[in-house]
Design a protein around this motif. Structure first.
Motif, PDB file in Angstrom:
ATOM      1  N   MET A  48       5.127  -3.015  10.694  1.00  0.00           N
ATOM      2  CA  MET A  48       4.171  -2.975   9.474  1.00  0.00           C
ATOM      3  C   MET A  48       2.957  -2.352   9.523  1.00  0.00           C
ATOM      4  O   MET A  48       2.753  -1.628   8.685  1.00  0.00           O
ATOM      5  CB  MET A  48       3.866  -4.193   9.081  1.00  0.00           C
ATOM      6  CG  MET A  48       5.077  -5.268   8.841  1.00  0.00           C
ATOM      7  SD  MET A  48       6.203  -4.735   7.278  1.00  0.00           S
ATOM      8  CE  MET A  48       7.534  -3.895   8.197  1.00  0.00           C
ATOM      9  N   LYS A  49       2.530  -1.960  10.745  1.00  0.00           N
ATOM     10  CA  LYS A  49       1.145  -1.286  10.957  1.00  0.00           C
ATOM     11  C   LYS A  49       1.495   0.434  10.664  1.00  0.00           C
ATOM     12  O   LYS A  49       0.787   1.229  10.278  1.00  0.00           O
ATOM     13  CB  LYS A  49       0.507  -1.749  12.200  1.00  0.00           C
ATOM     14  CG  LYS A  49      -0.202  -2.658  12.090  1.00  0.00           C
ATOM     15  CD  LYS A  49      -0.729  -3.220  13.451  1.00  0.00           C
ATOM     16  CE  LYS A  49      -1.629  -4.445  13.354  1.00  0.00           C
ATOM     17  NZ  LYS A  49      -2.040  -4.767  14.719  1.00  0.00           N
ATOM     18  N   THR A  52       2.065   0.928   7.018  1.00  0.00           N
ATOM     19  CA  THR A  52       0.772   0.973   6.168  1.00  0.00           C
ATOM     20  C   THR A  52      -0.179   2.033   6.811  1.00  0.00           C
ATOM     21  O   THR A  52      -1.479   2.065   6.060  1.00  0.00           O
ATOM     22  CB  THR A  52       0.086  -0.299   5.905  1.00  0.00           C
ATOM     23  OG1 THR A  52       0.148  -0.949   7.301  1.00  0.00           O
ATOM     24  CG2 THR A  52       1.089  -1.020   5.165  1.00  0.00           C
ATOM     25  N   TYR A  64       9.918   6.008   0.481  1.00  0.00           N
ATOM     26  CA  TYR A  64       9.485   5.053  -0.484  1.00  0.00           C
ATOM     27  C   TYR A  64       9.766   5.662  -2.044  1.00  0.00           C
ATOM     28  O   TYR A  64       9.233   6.592  -2.169  1.00  0.00           O
ATOM     29  CB  TYR A  64       8.050   4.749  -0.080  1.00  0.00           C
ATOM     30  CG  TYR A  64       7.321   3.794  -1.133  1.00  0.00           C
ATOM     31  CD1 TYR A  64       7.605   2.525  -1.402  1.00  0.00           C
ATOM     32  CD2 TYR A  64       6.156   4.244  -1.890  1.00  0.00           C
ATOM     33  CE1 TYR A  64       7.015   1.843  -2.164  1.00  0.00           C
ATOM     34  CE2 TYR A  64       5.621   3.614  -2.774  1.00  0.00           C
ATOM     35  CZ  TYR A  64       5.867   2.214  -2.730  1.00  0.00           C
ATOM     36  OH  TYR A  64       5.098   1.507  -3.976  1.00  0.00           O
ATOM     37  N   PHE A  71       1.892   7.504   5.460  1.00  0.00           N
ATOM     38  CA  PHE A  71       0.752   7.137   4.977  1.00  0.00           C
ATOM     39  C   PHE A  71      -0.402   7.555   6.182  1.00  0.00           C
ATOM     40  O   PHE A  71      -0.132   7.061   7.309  1.00  0.00           O
ATOM     41  CB  PHE A  71       0.205   5.763   4.521  1.00  0.00           C
ATOM     42  CG  PHE A  71       1.337   5.492   3.270  1.00  0.00           C
ATOM     43  CD1 PHE A  71       1.242   6.181   1.995  1.00  0.00           C
ATOM     44  CD2 PHE A  71       2.531   4.621   3.411  1.00  0.00           C
ATOM     45  CE1 PHE A  71       1.964   5.926   0.988  1.00  0.00           C
ATOM     46  CE2 PHE A  71       3.272   4.317   2.375  1.00  0.00           C
ATOM     47  CZ  PHE A  71       3.129   5.117   1.107  1.00  0.00           C
ATOM     48  N   THR A  74      -4.452   2.683   5.651  1.00  0.00           N
ATOM     49  CA  THR A  74      -4.098   1.628   4.720  1.00  0.00           C
ATOM     50  C   THR A  74      -4.525   1.980   3.168  1.00  0.00           C
ATOM     51  O   THR A  74      -3.675   1.340   2.323  1.00  0.00           O
ATOM     52  CB  THR A  74      -4.796   0.006   5.225  1.00  0.00           C
ATOM     53  OG1 THR A  74      -6.315   0.283   5.230  1.00  0.00           O
ATOM     54  CG2 THR A  74      -4.222  -0.183   6.355  1.00  0.00           C
ATOM     55  N   ALA A  77      -1.887   3.610   1.511  1.00  0.00           N
ATOM     56  CA  ALA A  77      -0.853   2.840   1.242  1.00  0.00           C
ATOM     57  C   ALA A  77      -0.943   1.937   0.037  1.00  0.00           C
ATOM     58  O   ALA A  77      -0.011   1.716  -0.586  1.00  0.00           O
ATOM     59  CB  ALA A  77      -0.520   1.929   2.688  1.00  0.00           C
ATOM     60  N   GLN A  78      -2.144   1.472   0.064  1.00  0.00           N
ATOM     61  CA  GLN A  78      -2.542   0.522  -1.113  1.00  0.00           C
ATOM     62  C   GLN A  78      -2.472   1.219  -2.465  1.00  0.00           C
ATOM     63  O   GLN A  78      -1.954   0.760  -3.460  1.00  0.00           O
ATOM     64  CB  GLN A  78      -3.999  -0.205  -1.020  1.00  0.00           C
ATOM     65  CG  GLN A  78      -3.995  -1.314   0.157  1.00  0.00           C
ATOM     66  CD  GLN A  78      -5.609  -1.489   0.328  1.00  0.00           C
ATOM     67  OE1 GLN A  78      -6.511  -0.856  -0.246  1.00  0.00           O
ATOM     68  NE2 GLN A  78      -5.883  -2.599   1.318  1.00  0.00           N
ATOM     69  N   ILE A  82       1.472  -0.533  -1.550  1.00  0.00           N
ATOM     70  CA  ILE A  82       2.300  -1.246  -0.309  1.00  0.00           C
ATOM     71  C   ILE A  82       1.009  -1.780   0.293  1.00  0.00           C
ATOM     72  O   ILE A  82       0.133  -1.186   0.777  1.00  0.00           O
ATOM     73  CB  ILE A  82       3.128  -0.259   0.609  1.00  0.00           C
ATOM     74  CG1 ILE A  82       4.027   0.475  -0.019  1.00  0.00           C
ATOM     75  CG2 ILE A  82       3.410  -1.029   1.885  1.00  0.00           C
ATOM     76  CD1 ILE A  82       4.777   1.393   0.919  1.00  0.00           C
ATOM     77  N   VAL A  83       1.065  -3.353   0.008  1.00  0.00           N
ATOM     78  CA  VAL A  83      -0.251  -3.955   0.430  1.00  0.00           C
ATOM     79  C   VAL A  83       0.036  -5.074   1.754  1.00  0.00           C
ATOM     80  O   VAL A  83       1.224  -5.586   1.487  1.00  0.00           O
ATOM     81  CB  VAL A  83      -0.915  -4.698  -0.645  1.00  0.00           C
ATOM     82  CG1 VAL A  83      -2.214  -5.333  -0.227  1.00  0.00           C
ATOM     83  CG2 VAL A  83      -1.040  -3.340  -1.772  1.00  0.00           C
ATOM     84  N   ILE A  84      -0.628  -5.499   2.356  1.00  0.00           N
ATOM     85  CA  ILE A  84      -0.407  -6.546   3.325  1.00  0.00           C
ATOM     86  C   ILE A  84      -1.360  -7.810   3.028  1.00  0.00           C
ATOM     87  O   ILE A  84      -2.318  -7.409   2.822  1.00  0.00           O
ATOM     88  CB  ILE A  84      -0.660  -6.015   4.776  1.00  0.00           C
ATOM     89  CG1 ILE A  84       0.101  -4.935   5.190  1.00  0.00           C
ATOM     90  CG2 ILE A  84      -0.576  -7.249   5.929  1.00  0.00           C
ATOM     91  CD1 ILE A  84       0.070  -4.704   6.771  1.00  0.00           C
TER      92      ILE A  84
END
Length: 498
Positions: A48-49, A52, A64, A71, A74, A77-78, A82-84
């Protein structure tokens, strides 16, 4: 389930000495909840890292919304959607709810922050999620569950199309989990894709559509949730070869003296009515998944965290342990999983670290007896085969395995008879692991007793005489090594009890 929105293909990532991801595949579809499962260290968070932008992949492709992407961070990605939602909440307690939601991207009126506009937008978000939270409330006044809802709202505020939940229910009550599930079901209806990282089997069966399993940095397979069993998932999670031979029986006599007895230990949500015994010359393994409460139990026993209730007996005598000094005086040494924070002072020498817990024994009045300190430290460097030019070497210059040996030397200098090893081989190489294993076996053969907390199944099975298994802050089972199997331990580690 809808069309594919995200594909990761052949993702490879290595760190010095570790092949963290070995050509891993992942596919996520619109409007689905995809469980991402695996033992601790399987590579879930690393994957996941990479997705993102926290880590840069070595090879492989990420597609995607039909386009290949990579990316850089983060924020990129946001901005792409795409958000964690992290397990550790990232909110600032002194700010309001609305201020937290829009931190770094505040609404402004001229040069001033427009709190009224932020409150209005926050309310729209909560209405969309059917959540009742006052945007003007100070964040620290909310329950953990409400704070988690704010994290989800913050993710949605980025116009998220893929939301990654990393152990989202670890600190939530049952009612709070159900509230979160309602939000997730609403997000599904809005065609938002979700990746749900969790060790809780019951949750997986309730909220997910498919389950992707990773093991040792590799992709194992993907199952349809409603068509698989808990046992199917566990078999995929643990179905690897054990490279070290597991212990098949304990050499510790059944009538060996009990050196430590813990009865009904309680310390918050993560330590609930935990009882166990430790025998002379024994390695008692503590197994369980992330958030099981193993470290919290050790810290409560050692007095590092306050306990609410429970009794502790050393060699049959009831003792009072309110702080680490009490534990040390009772002959207990604690090798923390975070050795650089709690175990050693890296900018001090090997000699200084070795005598740190026994300083009064090395004092001549107000001065330290440097010769005695050097002699004792040298003795343990030789006994533990610590690789160093000398005892005046700064600990920061040692490898991870040799730093661990310095921590062990510190507690042996103190002559601790009970040693708590919390993740003793985390972050050290295979060769150093074997040296630590030999050392632990030597210590118990000399009459020491060890509690070993480990997230590595192979380590638990190789080193333990008995195994205590925990889940959700409770002891769910206890096994003699002769009856311990990976599947048995994993079933206990995922068994929530009332």
């Amino acid at each position: 389930m809808g069309e594919i929105i995200l594909t990761m293909k052949g993702i490879d990532k290595s760190f010095p000495g570790v092949h963290a991801l070995d050509h891993v595949d992942l596919e996520v579809r619109k409007g689905e909840v995809l469980a991402l499962m695996g033992e601790n260290g399987a590579g879930k968070s690393t994957l996941m890292k990479v997705l993102t932008g926290i880590y840069k992949k070595d090879s492989g492709t990420i597609t995607y919304e039909g386009k290949e992407v990579e990316f850089k961070n983060t924020r990129e990605a946001q901005d792409a959607g795409i958000v964690i939602v992290h397990q550790e909440l990232n909110m600032l307690g002194h700010l309001t709810v609305a201020q937290n939601l829009f931190i770094g991207r505040e609404f402004k009126k001229g040069i001033r922050i427009d709190d009224k506009k932020m409150n209005e937008e926050a309310k729209k978000l909560f209405d969309r999620l059917n959540v009742h939270i006052d945007p003007t409330e100070t964040m620290s006044n909310l329950t953990v569950g409400k704070q988690q809802m704010c994290e989800i709202a913050k993710a949605v505020s980025f116009d998220a199309k893929v939301i990654i939940f990393d152990e989202p229910s670890a600190a939530l009550t049952e009612s709070e989990i159900e509230e979160m599930f309602k939000i997730i079901r609403d997000l599904k209806k809005k065609d938002i894709a979700m990746v749900y990282i969790s060790h809780r089997m019951d949750e997986i069966k309730v909220i997910t559509d498919r389950v992707t399993v990773m093991r040792d940095g590799t992709y194992v397979g993907t199952l349809i949730t409603e068509k698989c069993t808990k046992e199917d998932i566990i078999n995929m999670m643990v179905g690897r070869v054990i490279y070290e031979d597991p212990k098949t029986e304990s050499a510790v006599p059944k009538d060996a003296p009990v050196v430590l007895k813990v009865e009904h230990l309680n310390a918050g949500r993560m330590v609930q009515d935990v009882s166990f015994e430790l025998r002379k010359g024994e390695i008692l393994g503590f197994s369980g998944l992330m958030g099981a409460g193993r470290t919290e139990t050790a810290r409560a026993l050692f007095g590092a965290d306050p306990k609410e209730s429970g009794d502790i007996y050393i060699n049959g005598q009831k003792v009072t342990i309110n702080n680490p000094q009490d534990a040390v005086n009772c002959g207990i040494g604690y090798l923390s999983e975070d050795r650089k924070r709690y175990g050693i002072v890296v900018q001090k020498t090997i000699a200084e670290n070795t005598t740190m817990a026994s300083m009064k024994d090395f004092m001549n009045g107000i001065f330290i007896n440097k010769k005695k300190e050097t002699d004792v430290a040298t003795e343990y460097v030789e006994a533990l085969a610590t690789k160093t030019p000398g005892v005046d070497e700064l600990v920061v210059n040692l490898s991870g395995g040799n730093q661990q040996k310095v921590v062990i030397a510190k507690w042996l200098t103190r002559n601790s008879d009970i040693l708590i090893f919390d993740e003793p081989t985390r972050g050290i190489d295979v060769g150093a692991k074997n040296e630590i294993y030999k050392l632990m076996n030597r210590l118990v053969s000399e009459g020491k007793s060890i509690i070993m907390i480990s997230s590595e199944m192979t380590e638990i099975l190789r080193m333990s005489d008995r195994i205590v298994v925990m889940c959700e802050g409770k002891k769910t089972g206890e096994l003699d090594i002769s009856e311990a199997k990976q599947e048995t331990i994993m079933n206990l580690a995922t068994r929530e009890i009332e």
